[in-house]
Design a protein around this motif. Structure first.
Motif, short mmCIF file in Angstrom:
data_model
loop_
_atom_site.label_atom_id
_atom_site.label_comp_id
_atom_site.label_asym_id
_atom_site.label_seq_id
_atom_site.Cartn_x
_atom_site.Cartn_y
_atom_site.Cartn_z
N ALA A 90 22.37 3.20 9.07
CA ALA A 90 23.75 3.20 8.59
C ALA A 90 23.86 3.87 7.23
N LEU A 91 22.88 3.64 6.37
CA LEU A 91 22.89 4.25 5.03
C LEU A 91 22.84 5.76 5.11
N PHE A 92 21.86 6.31 5.81
CA PHE A 92 21.65 7.75 5.76
C PHE A 92 22.61 8.51 6.68
N MET A 138 11.22 3.74 6.73
CA MET A 138 10.77 5.13 6.81
C MET A 138 11.02 5.71 8.20
N ILE A 139 10.88 4.90 9.24
CA ILE A 139 11.17 5.39 10.60
C ILE A 139 12.66 5.70 10.74
N GLY A 140 13.51 4.80 10.25
CA GLY A 140 14.95 5.05 10.33
C GLY A 140 15.35 6.29 9.56
N ALA A 141 14.74 6.49 8.38
CA ALA A 141 15.08 7.66 7.57
C ALA A 141 14.56 8.95 8.19
N ALA A 142 13.41 8.89 8.86
CA ALA A 142 12.80 10.10 9.40
C ALA A 142 13.71 10.80 10.41
N PHE A 143 14.56 10.05 11.09
CA PHE A 143 15.42 10.64 12.13
C PHE A 143 16.86 10.88 11.66
N ARG A 195 25.93 18.65 10.53
CA ARG A 195 26.27 19.94 11.14
C ARG A 195 25.19 20.41 12.11
N PHE A 196 23.98 19.85 12.01
CA PHE A 196 22.93 20.20 12.96
C PHE A 196 23.17 19.57 14.32
N GLY A 197 24.08 18.59 14.39
CA GLY A 197 24.38 17.92 15.66
C GLY A 197 23.27 16.96 16.09
N GLY A 198 23.49 16.34 17.22
CA GLY A 198 22.47 15.44 17.76
C GLY A 198 22.29 14.15 16.98
N THR A 199 23.33 13.71 16.26
CA THR A 199 23.20 12.48 15.47
C THR A 199 22.96 11.27 16.36
N GLY A 200 23.68 11.21 17.47
CA GLY A 200 23.50 10.08 18.39
C GLY A 200 22.09 10.00 18.93
N ILE A 201 21.54 11.15 19.32
CA ILE A 201 20.17 11.20 19.84
C ILE A 201 19.18 10.78 18.75
N ALA A 202 19.43 11.23 17.51
CA ALA A 202 18.54 10.87 16.41
C ALA A 202 18.55 9.37 16.15
N VAL A 203 19.74 8.76 16.17
CA VAL A 203 19.86 7.32 15.95
C VAL A 203 19.15 6.55 17.07
N LEU A 204 19.39 6.99 18.31
CA LEU A 204 18.75 6.32 19.44
C LEU A 204 17.23 6.47 19.37
N SER A 205 16.74 7.64 18.98
CA SER A 205 15.29 7.86 18.86
C SER A 205 14.69 6.95 17.80
#
Length: 366
Positions: A74-76, A294-299, A305-315
């Motif tokens: 949520a922070l990043f 660190m895992i949450g921040a890594a994704f 603008r790079f897109g794929g935020t949902g996929i990154a959060v799910l990953s």
């Protein structure tokens, strides 16, 4: 430092909001579960709420890794949407350096969880089990291991009985040695004392060997009326599974009391690996929460603008669950003696830290 304090404040805000939401859901769900569990006992709403609140600290303690990783996401994600991460990098601060405040707070939360939340959880969990056993079994039963041996208490409609044994020859089958049983009436007066060389739990009874029984009634001379039996059965409400389950509840023991309990269990002849692994897992908890950050921040430390935020959060969430599963699996292997205790407790959090650090370095430097 001003930027670090800003990151820390945002992280704490996310943690408190998400924690409050999960706490509300936990209380409502557990309240329904307690109502279903004690449906036949017709407990009042106040009693059910009391049981629910006693069970809440243990649930919060178990969900801390999830709360931490969701707070980090949520922070990043929020800072990425507002381009604050772009500004942070523009002033020359790397993404890894920006993690200093959240990681430090995760270590603080983990330390507080071990130092404060763990004793609270131990006390409330023990009280929850005591009350649950009282409502379910018409009297509470308890088990305690001390330097003096094994202590058991069993309850029934006829009163309470206290059982003391100096040790055990077989912890799995509960074969106790040098056993003393004192029975009490419902008003608390002692009614009978039994001393036996050995006791074995079998089919709802204690089978005593070489037992001597004294009646403690007021109008009887105990020694004159004493009886000696080569073998005798004493009914009991305890079962092997209930005793072993009580013995196996590590979360009912404070981290401050675990070292002494481990020594007492070892002297009484019980296996201590389960408690030794649990102690090390608790001590490693701050580093495990640090790995979750660190895992949450890594994704999620990337611009939207790079897109794929949902996929990154799910990953990030899936990887967090995977690390959590690996930690629990390693804990089980440690309890079974298939992994060294230190490896079972400390390897998963440090492996997760190194994995997330590699992902962060790849994202930052390519």
């Amino acid at each position: 430092m001003i930027l670090d304090r800003y990151f820390a404040r945002r992280f704490i805000q996310s943690f408190l909001v998400i924690g409050g939401i999960f706490l509300t859901l936990l209380i409502l769900i557990d309240l329904v579960e307690q109502a279903r569990r004690f449906d036949s006992e017709n407990l009042s709403f106040g009693t059910l709420l009391h049981l629910t609140l006693l069970n809440t600290p243990a649930a919060i303690s178990e969900m801390l890794p999830l709360l931490v990783i969701l707070s980090t996401i949520a922070l990043f994600v929020g800072m990425a949407r507002s381009s604050e991460l772009v500004v942070t990098r523009a002033i020359g601060r790397s993404g890894i350096r920006a993690l200093l405040a959240p990681v430090t707070l995760a270590l603080v939360i983990g330390t507080l969880a071990v130092a404060l939340l763990n004793p609270i959880t131990a006390a409330t969990s023990e009280e929850f089990r005591r009350l649950s056993d009282t409502y379910k079994n018409n009297g509470d039963s308890a088990l305690s291991i001390t330097s003096e041996g094994l202590w058991l208490r069993q309850g029934s409609a006829d009163g309470q009985s206290v059982i003391h044994a100096r040790g055990t020859t077989n912890a799995d089958t509960l074969e106790l040695t040098w056993v003393t049983i004192i029975s009490f009436s419902p008003d608390g007066k002692p009614t009978q004392q039994i001393i036996a060389d050995q006791a074995r739990l079998s089919n709802g009874s204690w089978i005593l060997s070489n037992a001597k029984i004294w009646s403690l009634a007021d109008d009887i001379n105990p020694e004159t009326a004493a009886e000696v039996h080569s073998q005798i059965e004493i009914p009991t409400t305890l079962t092997r599974q209930r005793i072993l389950d009580t013995l196996g509840q590590q979360d009912s023991v404070s981290v401050y009391d675990l070292p002494q309990l481990i020594r007492d269990l070892r002297e009484a002849g019980f296996s201590t690996k389960q408690y030794e692994v649990w102690l090390q897992v608790q001590l490693a908890r701050p580093f495990f929460l640090m790995a979750m950050v660190m895992i949450g921040a890594a994704f999620t430390m990337r611009h939207v603008r790079f897109g794929g935020t949902g996929i990154a959060v799910l990953s990030a969430i899936l990887l967090g669950f995977a690390i959590y599963f690996v930690r629990n699996f390693a804990q089980i292997l440690g309890e079974n003696g298939q992994l060294p205790i230190v490896v079972a407790a400390w390897a998963p959090p440090f492996a997760a830290i190194l994995l997330s650090l590699g992902l962060l370095l790849h994202a930052e430097d390519g």
